[in-house]
Design a protein around this motif. Structure first.
Motif, PDB file in Angstrom:
ATOM      1  N   MET A 418       0.814  -1.229   0.079  1.00 15.01           N
ATOM      2  CA  MET A 418       0.082  -0.036  -0.084  1.00 15.01           C
ATOM      3  C   MET A 418       0.988   1.363  -0.104  1.00 15.01           C
ATOM      4  SD  MET A 418      -2.973  -1.256   2.781  1.00 15.01           S
ATOM      5  CE  MET A 418      -4.064  -0.049   2.336  1.00 15.01           C
ATOM      6  N   THR A 419       1.234   1.751  -1.230  1.00 12.33           N
ATOM      7  CA  THR A 419       2.292   2.896  -1.066  1.00 12.33           C
ATOM      8  C   THR A 419       1.532   3.811  -2.127  1.00 12.33           C
ATOM      9  OG1 THR A 419       3.221   1.558  -3.283  1.00 12.33           O
ATOM     10  CG2 THR A 419       4.029   1.168  -1.124  1.00 12.33           C
ATOM     11  N   ILE A 420       2.429   4.971  -2.070  1.00 19.44           N
ATOM     12  CA  ILE A 420       2.258   6.157  -3.099  1.00 19.44           C
ATOM     13  C   ILE A 420       3.418   6.443  -3.800  1.00 19.44           C
ATOM     14  CG2 ILE A 420       0.182   7.152  -1.793  1.00 19.44           C
ATOM     15  CD1 ILE A 420       2.262   9.169  -0.700  1.00 19.44           C
ATOM     16  N   ASP A 421       3.371   6.965  -4.870  1.00 18.60           N
ATOM     17  CA  ASP A 421       4.728   7.545  -5.557  1.00 18.60           C
ATOM     18  C   ASP A 421       5.171   9.136  -4.883  1.00 18.60           C
ATOM     19  OD1 ASP A 421       6.651   6.941  -7.920  1.00 18.60           O
ATOM     20  OD2 ASP A 421       6.209   9.316  -8.025  1.00 18.60           O
ATOM     21  N   LEU A 422       6.468   9.054  -4.683  1.00 19.67           N
ATOM     22  CA  LEU A 422       7.152  10.171  -4.029  1.00 19.67           C
ATOM     23  C   LEU A 422       8.226  10.439  -4.671  1.00 19.67           C
ATOM     24  CD1 LEU A 422       6.961  12.560  -2.145  1.00 19.67           C
ATOM     25  CD2 LEU A 422       8.108  11.173  -0.309  1.00 19.67           C
ATOM     26  N   ASP A 423       8.384  11.132  -5.782  1.00 20.32           N
ATOM     27  CA  ASP A 423       9.604  11.608  -6.516  1.00 20.32           C
ATOM     28  C   ASP A 423      10.202  10.518  -7.118  1.00 20.32           C
ATOM     29  OD1 ASP A 423       9.336  14.313  -5.617  1.00 20.32           O
ATOM     30  OD2 ASP A 423      10.457  14.190  -4.086  1.00 20.32           O
ATOM     31  N   GLY A 424       9.447   9.579  -7.674  1.00 18.06           N
ATOM     32  CA  GLY A 424       9.977   8.234  -8.324  1.00 18.06           C
ATOM     33  C   GLY A 424      10.119   7.130  -7.409  1.00 18.06           C
ATOM     34  N   ARG A 425       9.711   7.057  -6.150  1.00 19.63           N
ATOM     35  CA  ARG A 425      10.007   6.124  -5.214  1.00 19.63           C
ATOM     36  C   ARG A 425       8.836   5.768  -4.702  1.00 19.63           C
ATOM     37  NH1 ARG A 425      11.654   7.336   0.091  1.00 19.63           N
ATOM     38  NH2 ARG A 425      11.853   9.669   0.574  1.00 19.63           N
ATOM     39  N   ALA A 426       8.469   4.752  -4.260  1.00 17.55           N
ATOM     40  CA  ALA A 426       7.267   4.174  -3.600  1.00 17.55           C
ATOM     41  C   ALA A 426       7.604   4.153  -2.043  1.00 17.55           C
ATOM     42  CB  ALA A 426       6.780   2.732  -3.982  1.00 17.55           C
ATOM     43  N   VAL A 427       6.597   4.877  -1.364  1.00 18.44           N
ATOM     44  CA  VAL A 427       6.637   5.268   0.024  1.00 18.44           C
ATOM     45  C   VAL A 427       5.234   4.600   0.667  1.00 18.44           C
ATOM     46  CG1 VAL A 427       8.209   6.989  -0.072  1.00 18.44           C
ATOM     47  CG2 VAL A 427       5.820   7.575   0.124  1.00 18.44           C
ATOM     48  N   PRO A 428       5.166   4.370   1.903  1.00 21.25           N
ATOM     49  CA  PRO A 428       4.013   3.644   2.394  1.00 21.25           C
ATOM     50  C   PRO A 428       2.836   4.860   2.487  1.00 21.25           C
ATOM     51  CG  PRO A 428       5.740   3.122   3.907  1.00 21.25           C
ATOM     52  CD  PRO A 428       6.321   3.881   2.715  1.00 21.25           C
ATOM     53  N   SER A 429       1.479   4.319   2.343  1.00 20.39           N
ATOM     54  CA  SER A 429       0.435   5.441   2.000  1.00 20.39           C
ATOM     55  C   SER A 429      -0.096   5.521   3.601  1.00 20.39           C
ATOM     56  CB  SER A 429      -0.493   4.932   1.111  1.00 20.39           C
ATOM     57  OG  SER A 429      -1.057   3.616   1.617  1.00 20.39           O
ATOM     58  N   LEU A 430      -0.872   6.425   3.667  1.00 20.86           N
ATOM     59  CA  LEU A 430      -1.570   6.674   4.728  1.00 20.86           C
ATOM     60  C   LEU A 430      -2.437   5.663   5.107  1.00 20.86           C
ATOM     61  CD1 LEU A 430      -2.201   8.506   7.416  1.00 20.86           C
ATOM     62  CD2 LEU A 430      -3.993   9.789   6.160  1.00 20.86           C
ATOM     63  N   ASP A 431      -3.220   5.149   4.212  1.00 21.08           N
ATOM     64  CA  ASP A 431      -3.958   3.902   4.521  1.00 21.08           C
ATOM     65  C   ASP A 431      -3.237   2.652   4.666  1.00 21.08           C
ATOM     66  OD1 ASP A 431      -6.120   5.470   3.754  1.00 21.08           O
ATOM     67  OD2 ASP A 431      -6.013   4.808   1.505  1.00 21.08           O
ATOM     68  N   GLY A 432      -1.848   2.489   4.245  1.00 18.85           N
ATOM     69  CA  GLY A 432      -1.127   1.440   4.954  1.00 18.85           C
ATOM     70  C   GLY A 432      -0.933   1.569   6.197  1.00 18.85           C
ATOM     71  N   PHE A 433      -0.512   2.710   7.049  1.00 13.77           N
ATOM     72  CA  PHE A 433      -0.454   2.955   8.350  1.00 13.77           C
ATOM     73  C   PHE A 433      -1.681   2.441   9.032  1.00 13.77           C
ATOM     74  CE2 PHE A 433       3.001   5.839   6.823  1.00 13.77           C
ATOM     75  CZ  PHE A 433       4.218   5.332   7.145  1.00 13.77           C
ATOM     76  N   ARG A 434      -2.811   3.117   8.516  1.00  9.86           N
ATOM     77  CA  ARG A 434      -3.938   2.669   9.468  1.00  9.86           C
ATOM     78  C   ARG A 434      -4.195   1.150   9.200  1.00  9.86           C
ATOM     79  NH1 ARG A 434      -7.231   7.950   6.617  1.00  9.86           N
ATOM     80  NH2 ARG A 434      -6.450   9.373   8.406  1.00  9.86           N
ATOM     81  N   ALA A 435      -3.858   0.521   8.122  1.00  9.57           N
ATOM     82  CA  ALA A 435      -4.107  -0.856   7.961  1.00  9.57           C
ATOM     83  C   ALA A 435      -3.229  -1.722   8.841  1.00  9.57           C
ATOM     84  CB  ALA A 435      -3.643  -1.391   6.574  1.00  9.57           C
TER      85      ALA A 435
END
Length: 630
Positions: A418-435
């Motif tokens: 569960m990630t989002i793209d940040l400057d070309g790299r994948a980082v955990p999304s807020l939904d991932g932290f909540r999960a």
């Protein structure tokens, strides 16, 4: 070695636990940089973390059993020595293989935690045991929470090798303190070490933890993951079959299968799972850039400080847990701890907007873990004989390790998926932290369900055997009290205080209580449970005197007493000045004989009543006349 004060003993053992926690935590700030630092791929450097988990999982039950057999302090010294050696290896290398060897050696230190808890049970008075066990059990969280910001500061501003060299210094300090302060426990479970059982358990744990720790990398449906899990199942079945048919098993599965032990170990897995998630998620959320919309953009050091309340609350909860256990029993403390931890996770879903909010979440989590971890050793120790406490607590620590390793794998899989793209790299999304917070909450609910079915325990006083030991004239201070099981093993030991009183925790089963004191005849009595048992010891008679030959003392002469049935009751040899002292004789009539090569043997009747009887012998050479006695 003289017995240390309760406070000093507790402080040293808890410090040893903190040393172990520092060893485990110091790698956290380096995780993202390991491929660069060790010149290897990320999949290979992951073994730097995995190898510590594997060796710790294997060493914990093995050191526990060896501690029950050969001495808990001795095995604790072995564990800390290997930790120091491993830290030095890591601190002097930049290559992957030596780093893995060093981290593997460090993993042995995990076995020091259950060994320390078992020493506390053997050495501390009942009224001090609860708080001490709570502090020792929480030392992993306490040390980890304090070490994280310090490790982050060093990693940011200094050479990363300093982390391992510092861990070596701490380990050496803990080693020396244990060596000079902690006494060796007299409670032993002698027998043969189950080497086959140790190998089988090691192989099963390696396969299981490989599947758990590497499933996310290999793929949960991959051949390697499924093969590792399947091999673990087969090995554990074969191992269990073997252990049930072994006279002296590494792990007594019948004891482990007792309802309190089994359910406590299952609850330990859930609490270990929930604890590790609280350490994995906040640092990442705190350090993510604010450009994500939910990251807080804090430095590594500040993020570590925001997690530190977890350790503070664990420390603060140790005395609270001790009072709660004393008043309501360890089951209530465990239920309260899991509940507080669950409330922390529920609150954490809304506490993601600032550093102080994450600090509140960490504090709630630490309070819950402190209450829960303090209860687990008490539940285990109340359900197993004293001679098995190190092995049983080692198994409980292993269950926590399985929970933490499972948490690492599951949380890593969720955050990677569960990630989002940040400057070309994948980082955990807020939904991932909540999960992950929801998964942690689910683990708490599962732990509550399991803990609810743990049998309630009676008050500590209701499990104690107490009494007074007296002589014919007064109470006896320092009389040795030993509880012996039906197979001859020593289950517990203590000594009477100045008022002649003693107290022992009595496990389930049939026992014999043996009492002995200098100058008195020992007494034994059957014991089948807690209660009050007073003992009166009869004075032991003594025969003393001297052996001479033509006015000169005769050294090395053998004196033997036999009773009216001809059985030998005691023996001694004369000193260089011809004197002798033969004690421990019950009241009665005896024959006292003396013999020395080159002299005629002699014998006289002796009547032992109460006190000391004196006899002197005047021997003559074997070629002369009959010896004279008086």
């Amino acid at each position: 070695m003289s017995s240390p004060s309760s406070g000093r003993l507790t402080a040293v053992l808890a410090f040893a636990g903190v040393v172990v926690a520092v060893m485990q935590t110091l790698m956290v700030p380096l995780l993202a940089q390991l491929p660069t630092l060790l010149h290897a791929s990320s999949s290979d450097t992951a073994w730097v973390i995995t190898i510590t988990l594997l060796t710790g999982a294997v060493a914990t039950p093995v050191l526990g059993r060896l501690g029950d057999m050969y001495g808990k302090r001795r095995m604790m010294l072995v564990a800390l020595t290997l930790q120091v050696a491993g830290s030095l290896v890591c601190g002097l290398t930049t290559a992957l293989l030596p780093m893995m060897i060093g981290r593997g050696l460090q993993g042995f230190a995990i076995g020091a935690i259950p060994l320390g808890i078992s020493i506390m049970r053997d050495e501390l008075p009942p009224e001090r045991l609860g708080g001490a066990v709570g502090l020792m059990s929480s030392s992993l969280g306490i040390g980890g929470a304090f070490a994280l910001p310090v490790a982050a500061l060093v990693a940011e501003h200094f050479d990363w090798h300093i982390l391992f060299l510092g861990a070596a210094v701490l380990g050496l300090a803990g080693l020396l303190l244990v060596l000079f302060v902690v006494p060796e426990s007299a409670v032993r479970s002698p027998g043969r070490f189950d080497l086959t059982g140790a190998i089988g358990l090691s192989a099963g744990l390696v396969c299981l933890l490989l599947a758990i720790s590497k499933g996310g990398t290999w793929g949960w449906g991959s051949t390697r993951t499924l093969a590792s899990a399947g091999a673990a199942a087969v090995i554990f079945l074969a191992w269990g079959f073997f252990e049930l048919r072994t006279a002296e098993p590494l792990v007594d599965l019948r004891t482990t299968a007792r309802r309190p032990v089994l359910l406590t170990n299952l609850a330990s897995i859930t609490v270990g799972f929930a604890l590790y998630a609280t350490q994995l998620v906040p640092p990442q959320l705190l350090q993510l850039p604010t450009s994500t919309g939910y990251g807080l953009g804090l430095s590594m050091v500040v993020a570590g400080l925001c997690v530190a309340p977890s350790g503070l609350m664990m420390m603060a909860m140790s005395p609270v847990a001790a009072k709660l256990i004393a008043a309501r029993g360890p089951k209530v403390s465990l239920l309260c701890g899991i509940t507080v931890l669950g409330v922390g996770y529920a609150a954490g879903l809304a506490l993601m907007g600032a550093g102080w909010q994450m600090a509140v979440f960490s504090g709630l989590a630490g309070a819950g873990v402190g209450l829960a971890y303090a209860a687990m050793p008490s539940l285990i120790m109340n359900a197993v004989p004293a001679t098995e406490t190190a092995a049983a607590n080692g198994l409980n620590t292993l269950m926590r390790s399985i929970g933490t390793s499972s948490s690492s794998a599951v949380v890593g899989m969720v955050l990677a998926g569960m990630t989002i793209d940040l400057d070309g790299r994948a980082v955990p999304s807020l939904d991932g932290f909540r999960a992950t917070f929801l998964i942690g909450l689910a683990a708490c609910l599962a732990g509550l369900l399991v803990a609810f079915f743990i049998p309630g325990r009676t008050r500590p006083a209701d499990t104690m055997l107490t009494g007074v030991v007296r002589s014919a004239r007064d109470v006896l201070e320092g009389a040795a009290i030993t509880l012996i099981g039906k197979t001859g093993e020593q289950a517990a030991t203590t000594a009477t205080d100045a008022a002649g009183r003693y107290s022992l925790n009595v496990p389930d089963g049939e026992f014999v209580l043996v009492c002995s004191a200098a100058g008195h005849q020992p007494e034994a009595a059957p014991v089948s449970g807690p209660g009050e048992l007073d003992l009166t010891l009869s004075p032991a008679g003594r025969v003393s005197g001297a052996v001479h030959a033509k006015g000169s003392p005769v050294g090395g002469a053998l004196l033997v007493t036999t009773d009216v049935c001809g059985e030998v009751a005691g023996s001694a040899r004369t000193r260089a000045d011809g004197t002798f002292d033969l004690g421990g004789l019950p009241p009665g009539r005896y024959t006292l004989a003396v013999a020395r090569p080159g002299y005629r043997a002699a014998a006289v009747p002796v009547h032992i009543a109460d006190g000391v009887v004196r006899r002197e012998f005047s021997l003559i050479p074997a070629t002369d006349d009959v010896p004279v006695t008086r």
